[in-house]
Enzyme design. Structure first.
Site, PDB file in Angstrom:
ATOM      1  CE  LYS A 189      -4.247  -1.770   0.245  1.00 60.27           C
ATOM      2  NZ  LYS A 189      -4.307  -2.892   1.113  1.00 60.27           N
ATOM      3  CD  GLU A 244     -10.220   3.753   0.605  1.00 65.18           C
ATOM      4  OE1 GLU A 244     -10.190   4.977   0.396  1.00 65.18           O
ATOM      5  OE2 GLU A 244      -9.392   2.950   0.105  1.00 65.18           O
ATOM      6  CB  SER A 291      -0.172  -8.208  -1.058  1.00 64.26           C
ATOM      7  OG  SER A 291      -1.003  -9.058  -0.278  1.00 64.26           O
TER       8      SER A 291
HETATM    9  C1  LIG Z   1      -5.229  -3.995   1.063  1.00 68.19           C
HETATM   10  C2  LIG Z   1      -4.528  -5.247   0.899  1.00 68.19           C
HETATM   11  C3  LIG Z   1      -4.863  -6.157  -0.131  1.00 68.19           C
HETATM   12  C4  LIG Z   1      -6.033  -5.969  -1.051  1.00 68.19           C
HETATM   13  O1  LIG Z   1      -5.991  -4.824  -1.832  1.00 68.19           O
HETATM   14  P1  LIG Z   1      -5.571  -4.812  -3.354  1.00 68.19           P
HETATM   15  O2  LIG Z   1      -5.834  -3.424  -3.757  1.00 68.19           O
HETATM   16  O3  LIG Z   1      -6.438  -5.802  -4.077  1.00 68.19           O
HETATM   17  O4  LIG Z   1      -4.133  -5.176  -3.437  1.00 68.19           O
HETATM   18  C5  LIG Z   1      -4.097  -7.292  -0.268  1.00 68.19           C
HETATM   19  N1  LIG Z   1      -3.072  -7.568   0.566  1.00 68.19           N
HETATM   20  C6  LIG Z   1      -2.739  -6.726   1.567  1.00 68.19           C
HETATM   21  C7  LIG Z   1      -1.603  -7.101   2.453  1.00 68.19           C
HETATM   22  C8  LIG Z   1      -3.441  -5.559   1.765  1.00 68.19           C
HETATM   23  O5  LIG Z   1      -3.094  -4.742   2.759  1.00 68.19           O
END
Ligand SMILES: *Cc1c(COP(=O)(O)O)cnc(C)c1O
Length: 394
Positions: free
Chosen positions: A90, A112, A378
């Site tokens: 993020k 948000e 992620s």
């Molecule tokens: C917010 C988040 C997601 C989902 O959001 P995307 O916009 O689809 O990437 C996935 N993994 C993590 C660790 C997140 O914080």
């Protein structure tokens, strides 16, 4: 050649566009005009790249996961977005958007958040740039992601709990849009995913595209070619997936596999599997797939993962699914939790619950031993430890 990237009108195939209330029309069209000249300017690129390197800690490693590879019979590489400052992908986007906000003369930032990762990443860059920060977060998420709420407060942000709907990400987004409508001239809305009215999906995808840019160079180094056979990522709104695939989106040699949140199962009524169940509709300013009742009411989504608990999906990904360019696999809560424990024990990496959905999709694939797979982790699992432990106690 047809491209899967955004067209000049802000659409991906039939998806996207900017469906906003009259009061926001001016500020959205100002942003549409400003974002590309800003993102492409040398001065922005210099500042953005320096922050990604020295503040975020990029490039994030591309790690050859030996034991995971043995388990699934392919050459699996993990793109380690979990190692970024604040623990997820993020931050790539919030660093970029706050630089855009400053160049547009905005002083107040709103956001948000679901799991709190985007809220923390936004509060972080607001502290860095000395900007006022208000974060909207559903009451359910405030409870299940307590530590992130405390972090946002420590960083100086105001966290507003939202009590409408099922008190999760969709409801927080509604409230952020309401705030934006009241303060259109001085406030910049930092959206946390590839969702919202044009230009947000494209702007966020471009800011996250550093992920696939790095994968190209790192794969070249590891395996002697700059593309994989498969790219895999989880998708909530679509930003980590969008960044992972960006530079490969029009390359037919690369297969794209996305994991969405099945919740308790796509037929259980407790799910957030938008591609499996969604119909074309408009949510939060864009035309995309949306989980809705036959008369168009948005259904309450459910997922164990606060970051995937959303009844929509970004227009880029809706189009990839509609065109057959991406395969989208729903992963249930129990499969995600099992995959998180498996990665932890095989590789010593505790992934975020969201990323665990992508990992669980490995078990649904038919790999050849020589296939090169890049899967984006992620985020890190620190925020989810309580959920993991409660889940196995049950
Ligand atoms: C917010 C988040 C997601 C989902 O959001 P995307 O916009 O689809 O990437 C996935 N993994 C993590 C660790 C997140 O914080």
């Amino acid at each position: 050649m047809k491209s899967y990237l955004v067209d000049s009108e802000g659409y991906y195939g039939e998806f996207g566009g900017a469906y906003v209330p009259e009061i926001l029309h001016q500020c959205v069209s100002d942003l549409q005009e400003a974002y590309l000249p800003i993102l492409e300017s040398e001065e922005f690129q210099r500042e953005f790249r320096a922050l990604l390197r020295d503040y975020v800690g990029r490039p994030s490693p591309l790690y050859c996961a030996r034991r995971l590879s043995e388990r699934y019979g392919a050459q699996i590489y993990l793109k380690r977005e979990d190692l970024n400052h604040t623990g997820a992908h993020k931050i790539n986007n919030t660093v970029g958007q706050i630089l855009v906000a400053r160049r547009m003369g905005k002083r107040r930032i709103i956001a948000e958040t679901g799991a709190g990762q985007h809220g923390v990443a936004t509060a972080t860059v607001c502290a860095l740039m000395d900007m006022e920060c208000v974060v909207y977060m559903g009451e359910t998420d405030v409870q299940r992601q307590r530590v992130n709420v405390e972090k946002m407060k420590m960083l100086g942000a105001t966290v507003v709990p939202v009590t409408s709907g099922n008190k999760t990400l969709k409801d927080a987004t509604n409230e952020a849009i309401r705030d934006w409508c009241c303060h259109p001239s001085d406030t910049f809305y930092i959206i946390g995913s590839t969702v919202g009215p044009h230009p947000y999906p494209d702007m966020v995808a471009r800011l996250q595209s550093v992920i696939s840019e790095e994968i190209k160079g790192q794969l070249q180094e590891h395996v002697g070619r700059d593309y994989p056979d498969y790219l895999m990522a989880c998708v909530g709104g679509g930003s980590n997936a969008g960044g992972t695939i960006y530079h490969y989106i029009d390359d037919p040699r690369v297969k794209i596999v996305l994991a969405e949140a099945g919740g308790l199962g796509i037929d259980s009524g407790k799910t957030a599997a938008t591609i499996a169940l969604g119909q074309v509709g408009i949510l939060h300013g864009a035309k995309s797939y949306v989980i809705q009742s036959p008369d168009g009411q948005i259904e309450e989504p459910y997922s164990i993962s606060a970051g995937l608990d959303y009844p929509g999906i970004g227009p880029m990904h809706a189009n990839l699914a509609a065109q057959g360019r991406a395969r989208v696999i729903p992963i249930n809560d129990d499969e995600a939790v099992a995959a998180a424990f498996e990665l932890t024990r095989l590789e010593g990496i505790i992934p975020a619950l969201e990323s665990a959905h992508a990992l669980a999709a490995l078990g649904k694939m038919d790999f050849r031993p020589e296939d090169i797979v890049v899967l984006t982790v992620s985020g890190r699992g620190d925020k989810d430890i309580e959920t993991y432990l409660n889940y196995i106690k049950k």
